[in-house]
Design a protein around this motif. Structure first.
Motif, PDB file in Angstrom:
ATOM      1  N   MET A 160       0.852  -1.196   0.000  1.00 14.60           N
ATOM      2  CA  MET A 160       0.000   0.000   0.000  1.00 14.60           C
ATOM      3  C   MET A 160       0.888   1.247   0.000  1.00 14.60           C
ATOM      4  O   MET A 160       1.773   1.390   0.836  1.00 14.60           O
ATOM      5  CB  MET A 160      -0.897   0.005   1.243  1.00 14.60           C
ATOM      6  N   ALA A 161       0.639   2.161  -0.927  1.00 12.22           N
ATOM      7  CA  ALA A 161       1.473   3.355  -1.073  1.00 12.22           C
ATOM      8  C   ALA A 161       1.193   4.347   0.049  1.00 12.22           C
ATOM      9  O   ALA A 161       0.073   4.438   0.573  1.00 12.22           O
ATOM     10  CB  ALA A 161       1.209   4.012  -2.420  1.00 12.22           C
ATOM     11  N   ASP A 162       2.233   5.092   0.415  1.00  9.76           N
ATOM     12  CA  ASP A 162       2.079   6.142   1.424  1.00  9.76           C
ATOM     13  C   ASP A 162       1.585   7.418   0.757  1.00  9.76           C
ATOM     14  O   ASP A 162       2.133   7.869  -0.251  1.00  9.76           O
ATOM     15  CB  ASP A 162       3.412   6.424   2.124  1.00  9.76           C
ATOM     16  N   VAL A 163       0.537   8.020   1.336  1.00  7.62           N
ATOM     17  CA  VAL A 163       0.017   9.281   0.813  1.00  7.62           C
ATOM     18  C   VAL A 163       0.614  10.469   1.562  1.00  7.62           C
ATOM     19  O   VAL A 163       0.610  11.591   1.073  1.00  7.62           O
ATOM     20  CB  VAL A 163      -1.526   9.293   0.867  1.00  7.62           C
ATOM     21  N   ILE A 164       1.155  10.229   2.761  1.00  8.33           N
ATOM     22  CA  ILE A 164       1.845  11.259   3.536  1.00  8.33           C
ATOM     23  C   ILE A 164       3.194  10.709   3.969  1.00  8.33           C
ATOM     24  O   ILE A 164       3.273   9.627   4.553  1.00  8.33           O
ATOM     25  CB  ILE A 164       1.039  11.674   4.781  1.00  8.33           C
ATOM     26  N   THR A 165       4.252  11.449   3.662  1.00  5.33           N
ATOM     27  CA  THR A 165       5.593  11.110   4.119  1.00  5.33           C
ATOM     28  C   THR A 165       6.202  12.354   4.763  1.00  5.33           C
ATOM     29  O   THR A 165       6.325  13.395   4.119  1.00  5.33           O
ATOM     30  CB  THR A 165       6.496  10.665   2.959  1.00  5.33           C
ATOM     31  N   VAL A 166       6.552  12.247   6.036  1.00  4.95           N
ATOM     32  CA  VAL A 166       7.161  13.354   6.775  1.00  4.95           C
ATOM     33  C   VAL A 166       8.488  12.873   7.336  1.00  4.95           C
ATOM     34  O   VAL A 166       8.540  11.860   8.036  1.00  4.95           O
ATOM     35  CB  VAL A 166       6.242  13.832   7.925  1.00  4.95           C
TER      36      VAL A 166
END
Length: 510
Positions: free
Chosen positions: A1-7
């Motif tokens: 599952m792809a990440d929609v938020i990366t911090v």
């Protein structure tokens, strides 16, 4: 599952607002990942950096606020640093702590349609989307209303509708349930759940009320002192309840733990506030539109601690704004401490009635927290020593010494609420009126505030508090006033339910 938020290693320092001042740290070395379609709850004490975090996700930071950003934020495939807020908003919907800031159209329908107009959606399709989201949130009756006339709860629903209508990839909500009644919260979570079933919308919810995220969230982030110290699952509310409560997070409690009480009719011998057949019409009311208040007659006892309750748009804020002249009745009379309010200015009534609104930004305008608290006592022409004593007393009561030289505008919402409360209490009014005073405050600050109010009430201050917090009402209030649709439904003295027979005339179990 792809990440929609990366911090990654996100830091933010607000620029000093005073010459020679120090930058204010909002976030330090924050790193996290959110998969598409995930519902993430963000919790933490007042001043932890939760609002700053949501601003970074929406692009408000670094594009619209002065300060220095470090690290990296990618959301919905966009690098926040190099993408304009306008472009971010095409995929990321953001509802701030103060929804009134975001409402600018002339009608509610136009407000909700605005994001779709920006995308050039055909009119028929746009109308279908607007009608659908209004039905989901039960605000179709507000369609032609001017957003500036809405109650806080109504404005919150409209701001949420405007965010949902565009079907964003990411929905960011900052204290979005604070002004909602129970029905409004149910509508919000039901709408979110339905949209997550039909599309992979990710949700980031900051909230002091953790009951919704305990049920609906996939993950929980715990923010303390600008850092995420836990990235975990909702079972943290049980597994690490002691940790959460030690930092001020309110954990979900079973309904049966709330104190039970009933209302008995009461005719006070000594009246502090007297309303006689008061009605208040909305400005520019539409034909056939019901008034904000309708023929309300009410007596509030001197020395009482009275809760004003009711759902969104029931007239609670309108009622309490009558007491200091911020709202004038269309019909009837209001008498406070023997003064006919119609004949007095708001400034004159402020010497008798201390009022704290739902929105602290309506009251804060000084350069520093210390100056803000000192302003009222100085206007009372108190001696400098007494002003300093009162300021120091409030700084201590609300634990504000660490931010006393900081501009209120740079503080978190909860901190601004605490400052507004401290500034009002410093005037030692005979009558204290508070509109949802614990909204946005963590467990520690809200408990401290309620204890302060209880002490002031024991010392003789008449207190009127707008709230739907049944626990706070049962523990601290002596009387209750309940409104519904602008009508007075019930008023009287609170008694333990065990001291009254359920269903007996004159008493209603709550």
């Amino acid at each position: 599952m792809a990440d929609v938020i990366t911090v990654m290693n996100l830091g933010w320092q607000y620029a000093p607002l005073l010459e020679g001042g120090q930058p204010v740290t909002g976030l330090s070395n924050v790193s996290c990942y959110v998969p598409e379609g995930y519902f993430t709850g963000v919790v933490g004490p007042t001043g932890a950096g939760k609002t700053t975090f949501t601003r970074a996700l929406a692009g408000v930071i670094p594009h619209m606020l002065d300060g220095e950003m470090s690290g990296f934020v990618r959301i919905a495939g966009m690098n926040v640093k190099s993408t304009s807020v306008a472009n971010i908003s095409r995929k990321v919907a953001y509802v701030s702590q103060n929804p009134q800031w975001q409402l600018f159209a002339s009608t509610v329908e136009e407000e909700i349609a605005f994001p779709l107009e920006n995308r050039g959606m055909p009119l028929d399709e746009m109308k279908k989307h607007v009608d659908d989201v209004m039905d989901r949130l039960h605000i179709a009756g507000l369609r032609h209303r001017d957003p500036t006339t809405l109650s806080a709860g109504e404005a919150e629903r409209v701001a949420i509708a405007s965010a949902l209508v565009a079907q964003p990839d990411v929905l960011v909500l900052d204290e979005a349930t604070a002004a909602l009644d129970a029905d409004g919260k149910r509508d919000l979570f039901a709408a979110i759940a339905d949209m997550r079933r039909t599309r992979k919308m990710a949700v980031m919810l900051v909230d002091q009320d953790t009951s919704g995220m305990a049920r609906w969230a996939d993950s929980i982030f715990l923010l303390v002192n600008g850092e995420i110290i836990r990235r975990t699952t909702p079972d943290i509310f049980v597994r690490e309840q002691a940790l959460l409560e030690s930092v001020g997070v309110v954990t979900p409690q079973p309904d049966d733990q709330a104190p039970s009480w009933a209302v008995e009719k009461d005719r006070p011998a000594d009246v502090a506030i007297d309303l006689s057949h008061v009605s208040v019409d909305y400005p520019d009311a539409l034909p056939g539109q019901a008034p904000a208040l309708n023929d309300v007659s009410l007596e509030i006892a001197r020395g009482s601690f009275t809760a004003v309750t009711g759902g969104n748009a029931s007239g609670k804020s309108t009622l309490v704004r009558l007491f200091n002249g911020l709202v004038r009745p269309s019909h009837g009379s209001v008498t406070v401490a023997g003064r006919k309010v119609r004949r007095k200015s708001v400034g004159q009534m402020a010497r008798v009635v201390g009022y704290v609104s739902q929105n602290p930004d309506e009251q804060l305008f000084c350069k520093t927290v210390r100056d803000e608290i000192a302003f009222g006592p100085q206007k009372l022409h108190l001696k400098d020593d007494e002003v300093r004593r009162r300021v120091n007393e409030m700084l201590g009561l609300f634990d504000l010494y660490a931010i006393e030289d900081i501009a209120p505008s740079s503080l978190s919402y909860g901190e601004r609420r605490a400052v507004a409360l401290a500034a009002t209490l410093a005037m030692h009014p005979d009558i204290l009126v508070l509109d949802e005073p614990t909204a946005g405050l963590d467990r520690r600050l809200s408990g401290r505030l309620l204890n302060i109010l209880a002490r002031l009430n024991r010392e003789g201050t008449t207190i009127v508090m707008v709230t739907n917090d049944r626990v706070a009402i049962g523990r601290h209030c002596s009387h209750v006033v309940r409104l519904d649709g602008g009508n007075l439904v019930e008023s009287g003295r609170i008694v333990p339910v065990s001291a009254t027979t359920r269903g007996k005339d004159g008493g209603r179990a709550a």
